[in-house]
Design an enzyme around this catalytic site. Structure first.
Site, PDB file in Angstrom:
ATOM      1  N   LYS A   1       3.760  50.077  53.370  1.00 20.68           N
ATOM      2  CA  LYS A   1       4.862  50.999  53.067  1.00 20.68           C
ATOM      3  C   LYS A   1       5.558  51.454  54.336  1.00 20.68           C
ATOM      4  CE  LYS A   1       5.245  55.917  51.888  1.00 20.68           C
ATOM      5  NZ  LYS A   1       5.136  56.484  53.241  1.00 20.68           N
ATOM      6  N   ASN A   2       4.779  51.924  55.307  1.00 21.15           N
ATOM      7  CA  ASN A   2       5.417  52.547  56.472  1.00 21.15           C
ATOM      8  C   ASN A   2       6.116  51.540  57.383  1.00 21.15           C
ATOM      9  OD1 ASN A   2       4.738  55.032  55.535  1.00 21.15           O
ATOM     10  ND2 ASN A   2       3.022  55.368  56.937  1.00 21.15           N
TER      11      ASN A   2
ATOM     12  N   ARG B   1      10.735  60.761  53.329  1.00 22.94           N
ATOM     13  CA  ARG B   1      10.585  61.050  54.750  1.00 22.94           C
ATOM     14  C   ARG B   1      11.366  60.025  55.579  1.00 22.94           C
ATOM     15  NH1 ARG B   1       9.871  65.273  57.361  1.00 22.94           N
ATOM     16  NH2 ARG B   1       9.330  64.866  59.501  1.00 22.94           N
TER      17      ARG B   1
ATOM     18  N   CYS C   1       6.234  64.278  51.913  1.00 27.02           N
ATOM     19  CA  CYS C   1       5.128  65.177  51.565  1.00 27.02           C
ATOM     20  C   CYS C   1       5.185  66.443  52.409  1.00 27.02           C
ATOM     21  CB  CYS C   1       3.799  64.471  51.786  1.00 27.02           C
ATOM     22  SG  CYS C   1       3.612  63.003  50.761  1.00 27.02           S
TER      23      CYS C   1
ATOM     24  N   ARG D   1       7.408  70.055  59.476  1.00 23.73           N
ATOM     25  CA  ARG D   1       7.496  68.673  59.994  1.00 23.73           C
ATOM     26  C   ARG D   1       8.838  68.529  60.718  1.00 23.73           C
ATOM     27  NH1 ARG D   1       5.612  64.322  55.501  1.00 23.73           N
ATOM     28  NH2 ARG D   1       5.339  62.981  57.320  1.00 23.73           N
ATOM     29  N   PRO D   2       8.920  69.037  61.940  1.00 26.10           N
ATOM     30  CA  PRO D   2      10.208  69.021  62.639  1.00 26.10           C
ATOM     31  C   PRO D   2      10.635  67.605  63.038  1.00 26.10           C
ATOM     32  CG  PRO D   2       8.473  69.854  64.089  1.00 26.10           C
ATOM     33  CD  PRO D   2       7.838  69.601  62.757  1.00 26.10           C
ATOM     34  N   ILE D   3      11.911  67.455  63.386  1.00 27.74           N
ATOM     35  CA  ILE D   3      12.392  66.149  63.872  1.00 27.74           C
ATOM     36  C   ILE D   3      12.968  66.301  65.286  1.00 27.74           C
ATOM     37  CG2 ILE D   3      12.789  65.133  61.585  1.00 27.74           C
ATOM     38  CD1 ILE D   3      15.839  65.670  62.083  1.00 27.74           C
ATOM     39  N   ASP D   4      12.471  67.300  66.019  1.00 22.77           N
ATOM     40  CA  ASP D   4      13.012  67.559  67.359  1.00 22.77           C
ATOM     41  C   ASP D   4      12.859  66.358  68.301  1.00 22.77           C
ATOM     42  OD1 ASP D   4      10.231  68.378  66.975  1.00 22.77           O
ATOM     43  OD2 ASP D   4      10.264  68.880  69.098  1.00 22.77           O
ATOM     44  N   GLN D   5      11.775  65.591  68.150  1.00 23.58           N
ATOM     45  CA  GLN D   5      11.584  64.449  69.060  1.00 23.58           C
ATOM     46  C   GLN D   5      12.556  63.305  68.734  1.00 23.58           C
ATOM     47  OE1 GLN D   5       9.584  64.842  71.830  1.00 23.58           O
ATOM     48  NE2 GLN D   5       9.647  66.880  70.911  1.00 23.58           N
TER      49      GLN D   5
ATOM     50  N   ASP E   1      -3.536  59.808  57.038  1.00 24.41           N
ATOM     51  CA  ASP E   1      -3.210  59.382  55.668  1.00 24.41           C
ATOM     52  C   ASP E   1      -4.443  58.918  54.881  1.00 24.41           C
ATOM     53  OD1 ASP E   1      -0.628  60.009  56.244  1.00 24.41           O
ATOM     54  OD2 ASP E   1       0.140  57.956  56.261  1.00 24.41           O
TER      55      ASP E   1
ATOM     56  N   ILE F   1      -3.439  66.109  63.030  1.00 22.90           N
ATOM     57  CA  ILE F   1      -2.004  65.782  63.072  1.00 22.90           C
ATOM     58  C   ILE F   1      -1.161  66.888  62.438  1.00 22.90           C
ATOM     59  CG2 ILE F   1      -0.231  64.072  62.409  1.00 22.90           C
ATOM     60  CD1 ILE F   1      -2.307  62.780  64.197  1.00 22.90           C
TER      61      ILE F   1
ATOM     62  N   ARG G   1       5.099  56.636  45.048  1.00 23.96           N
ATOM     63  CA  ARG G   1       5.923  56.456  46.245  1.00 23.96           C
ATOM     64  C   ARG G   1       5.280  55.425  47.169  1.00 23.96           C
ATOM     65  NH1 ARG G   1       6.014  61.219  49.680  1.00 23.96           N
ATOM     66  NH2 ARG G   1       6.732  59.538  50.975  1.00 23.96           N
TER      67      ARG G   1
HETATM   68  C1  UD1 Z   1       4.422  58.931  59.759  1.00 17.23           C
HETATM   69  C2  UD1 Z   1       4.022  58.352  58.435  1.00 17.23           C
HETATM   70  C3  UD1 Z   1       3.065  59.285  57.705  1.00 17.23           C
HETATM   71  C4  UD1 Z   1       1.886  59.646  58.597  1.00 17.23           C
HETATM   72  C5  UD1 Z   1       2.350  60.101  59.973  1.00 17.23           C
HETATM   73  C6  UD1 Z   1       1.196  60.283  60.948  1.00 17.23           C
HETATM   74  C7  UD1 Z   1       5.996  57.078  57.863  1.00 17.23           C
HETATM   75  C8  UD1 Z   1       7.200  56.955  56.996  1.00 17.23           C
HETATM   76  N1  UD1 Z   1       5.223  58.138  57.640  1.00 17.23           N
HETATM   77  O1  UD1 Z   1       5.091  60.164  59.456  1.00 17.23           O
HETATM   78  O2  UD1 Z   1       2.609  58.629  56.542  1.00 17.23           O
HETATM   79  O3  UD1 Z   1       1.146  60.698  58.004  1.00 17.23           O
HETATM   80  O4  UD1 Z   1       3.257  59.149  60.547  1.00 17.23           O
HETATM   81  O5  UD1 Z   1       0.475  59.121  61.094  1.00 17.23           O
HETATM   82  O6  UD1 Z   1       5.707  56.228  58.683  1.00 17.23           O
HETATM   83  N2  UD1 Z   1       6.357  65.966  65.053  1.00 17.23           N
HETATM   84  C9  UD1 Z   1       7.072  66.892  65.782  1.00 17.23           C
HETATM   85  N3  UD1 Z   1       8.377  66.597  66.091  1.00 17.23           N
HETATM   86  C10 UD1 Z   1       8.965  65.433  65.718  1.00 17.23           C
HETATM   87  C11 UD1 Z   1       8.219  64.494  64.987  1.00 17.23           C
HETATM   88  C12 UD1 Z   1       6.925  64.788  64.669  1.00 17.23           C
HETATM   89  O7  UD1 Z   1       6.560  67.960  66.139  1.00 17.23           O
HETATM   90  O8  UD1 Z   1      10.151  65.240  66.040  1.00 17.23           O
HETATM   91  C13 UD1 Z   1       4.956  66.255  64.688  1.00 17.23           C
HETATM   92  C14 UD1 Z   1       4.727  66.266  63.172  1.00 17.23           C
HETATM   93  O9  UD1 Z   1       5.026  67.546  62.622  1.00 17.23           O
HETATM   94  C15 UD1 Z   1       3.266  65.921  63.102  1.00 17.23           C
HETATM   95  C16 UD1 Z   1       3.070  64.931  64.269  1.00 17.23           C
HETATM   96  O10 UD1 Z   1       4.165  65.179  65.170  1.00 17.23           O
HETATM   97  O11 UD1 Z   1       2.480  67.057  63.341  1.00 17.23           O
HETATM   98  C17 UD1 Z   1       3.079  63.484  63.911  1.00 17.23           C
HETATM   99  O12 UD1 Z   1       4.205  63.215  63.105  1.00 17.23           O
HETATM  100  P1  UD1 Z   1       4.867  61.766  63.022  1.00 17.23           P
HETATM  101  O13 UD1 Z   1       3.957  60.770  63.693  1.00 17.23           O
HETATM  102  O14 UD1 Z   1       6.267  61.854  63.477  1.00 17.23           O
HETATM  103  O15 UD1 Z   1       4.847  61.526  61.451  1.00 17.23           O
HETATM  104  P2  UD1 Z   1       5.967  60.876  60.563  1.00 17.23           P
HETATM  105  O16 UD1 Z   1       6.702  59.837  61.330  1.00 17.23           O
HETATM  106  O17 UD1 Z   1       6.747  61.929  59.869  1.00 17.23           O
END
Ligand code: UD1
Length: 436
Positions: free
Chosen positions: A24-25, A95, A119, A124-128, A309, A331, A401
């Site tokens: 999936k991912n 997501r 989920c 779950r920020p997207i700042d990075q 996961d 995580i 999903r």
């Molecule tokens: C992806 C997977 C999800 C899995 C996760 C961790 C997909 C579509 N989903 O989610 O199934 O649970 O990896 O293996 O591939 N974070 C920040 N800022 C950011 C991005 C992330 O602080 O900009 C934090 C998140 O809140 C979390 C951690 O970093 O605590 C890891 O998140 P991330 O690896 O980005 O997870 P996803 O890509 O959302």
């Protein structure tokens, strides 16, 4: 309102063979990545799940021609795509819609997306992701729930990005934005998950130049253009792990086929600590459940650590293991919501912040429960398969999903499980079983 759920009569050990679908991912990154390609991407081993269906609908709305060649092979032709508004209601549900930021910036120099759904494990920020896009020359703003991004001079430019936090999504999104950018991009502290390597291989097979995927430093040399090609998605690590735990928890014996055993090592090792037998073959693993499960401790970490996961599924197994096990979530802030559902089934489970303490009980008992999210839902299915009596799980759309034909695959392993419609909330006994 009609509700949809699964009804399980537990107690049957799973036996037989199951074939794992595409990851999936990886697939949810490749569909937006196809926007970068001038020509037809043929993607094989595409999982049939609602997340991929939604993304295929979104790229179609951008002008892509999407055609299924057979159940698991899809052609995506993005030759004539153009920037326009996309189905925002679909974007909000998943997501992986955040990959449209990188892919649209790469293709059009501009993107408009919603804040991603998926989920709910706390914040779950997207700042990075944003940090990466800005480093490559985009202005990004979040207004009224939308993420607007545009390349300052119409095109993305290679740059160096250090991720403050190891993020799968940010790593992939920056790769997508960088593939057609001018010059070289370096991502430091990159995530190393197998689906990142798979996405890089997919892009490289279409003419991109992505190096170092699978390590914490990824270099992307921008190219002028990507061409069409054929690529097969890797098998799903988490789907495979879920069947491994289900086989172990029910005391069954299941040959899990179409897997990459290397990706399953951390799961196999944990299962062995509980007394489960795991035998590795070239592209399969055989799991034999033990009559007595032992306690173990689990800490989730980025790959190659134990995957977050797989944490809820493993928790279910440990509710039936002798002794006290401790799970530490490394995580997410809040990924133990399912514990309240397991309590209803007689589990001895206690959550303190990012730690969950489980004391094994002899048996779980069937109960009406909810799928709190995708993997927690899969965990409730495993709990139902082990429990005495009937378990009814609601909100299973979360499960669908990410698991292709979950009910069908489990039935073929001997499980007593059906997908049902409950016609009315006040009319609980009435059910319509869905054939298949
Ligand atoms: C992806 C997977 C999800 C899995 C996760 C961790 C997909 C579509 N989903 O989610 O199934 O649970 O990896 O293996 O591939 N974070 C920040 N800022 C950011 C991005 C992330 O602080 O900009 C934090 C998140 O809140 C979390 C951690 O970093 O605590 C890891 O998140 P991330 O690896 O980005 O997870 P996803 O890509 O959302």
């Amino acid at each position: 309102m009609e509700r949809y759920g699964y009804v399980i009569n537990g107690g049957t050990p799973l036996k037989g063979e199951v074939v794992i679908s595409g990851a999936k991912n990886a697939a949810v990154a490749m569909i937006p990545a196809a926007l970068l390609v001038d020509g037809v991407c043929r993607i094989e081993n595409m999982p049939h799940i609602s997340d991929t269906d939604m993304l295929l609908t979104i790229v179609s709305e951008l002008g892509a021609k999407v055609r299924f060649v057979n159940r698991s092979t899809v052609d995506i032709d993005c030759t004539h795509v153009s920037f326009r508004d996309t189905p925002f209601d679909l974007m909000r549900k998943i997501r992986a819609s955040y990959y449209l930021i990188g892919a649209m910036l790469g293709r059009f120099g501009v993107s408009k997306t919603t804040m991603p759904g998926g989920c709910n494990f706390g914040e779950r920020p997207i700042d990075q992701h944003i940090k990466g896009m800005e480093a490559l020359g985009a202005d990004v703003s979040i207004q009224h729930g939308f993420v607007y991004a545009s390349a300052r001079d119409g095109k993305m430019h290679g740059s160096k990005v250090y991720l403050d936090k190891v993020s799968v999504g940010a790593t992939i999104n920056i790769i997508l934005a960088a593939v057609l950018a001018s010059g070289r991009t370096i991502i430091e502290n990159a995530a190393r998950e197998p689906h990142i390597v798979d996405l890089a291989n997919f892009l490289n097979s279409m003419g991109a130049d992505v190096r170092g995927a699978g390590t914490d430093t990824i270099k992307i040399y921008g190219v002028e253009k990507l061409h069409g090609g054929t690529y097969a998605v890797i098998p799903d690590q988490i789907e495979a792990g879920t069947y491994m735990v289900a086989a172990a928890a029910t005391g069954g014996e299941v040959l899990i086929k179409n897997v990459i055993p290397k990706h399953l090592e951390c799961i196999s090792d944990k299962l062995r600590e509980t007394g489960t037998i795991v035998q590795k073959y070239e592209d399969a693993v055989l799991v034999k459940g033990a009559s007595n499960l032992h306690k173990t401790n689990v800490k989730t970490m980025p790959y190659p650590g134990f995957p977050t996961d797989m944490q809820p599924q493993m928790a279910v197994l440990l509710t039936m293991a002798s002794g006290t096990s401790v799970i530490t979530e490394g995580i997410y802030d809040n990924r133990f919501k399912y514990a309240q559902e397991l309590l209803k089934m007689g589990a001895d489970i206690h959550v303190e912040g990012k730690v969950c303490i489980i004391s094994g009980v002899k048996t779980l008992t069937g109960a009406p429960v909810m799928a709190c999210d995708l993997r927690a839902g899969a965990a409730m299915v495993i709990a139902g398969l082990c429990a005495e009596g009937e378990t009814v799980i609601e909100d299973v759309h979360y499960i669908e999903r990410g698991y292709e034909d979950f009910v069908g695959k489990l039935k073929r392993l001997g499980a007593d499980i059906s997908a049902v419609w409950f016609p009315d909330r006040d009319d609980a006994p009435a059910r319509i079983t869905i054939a298949g």
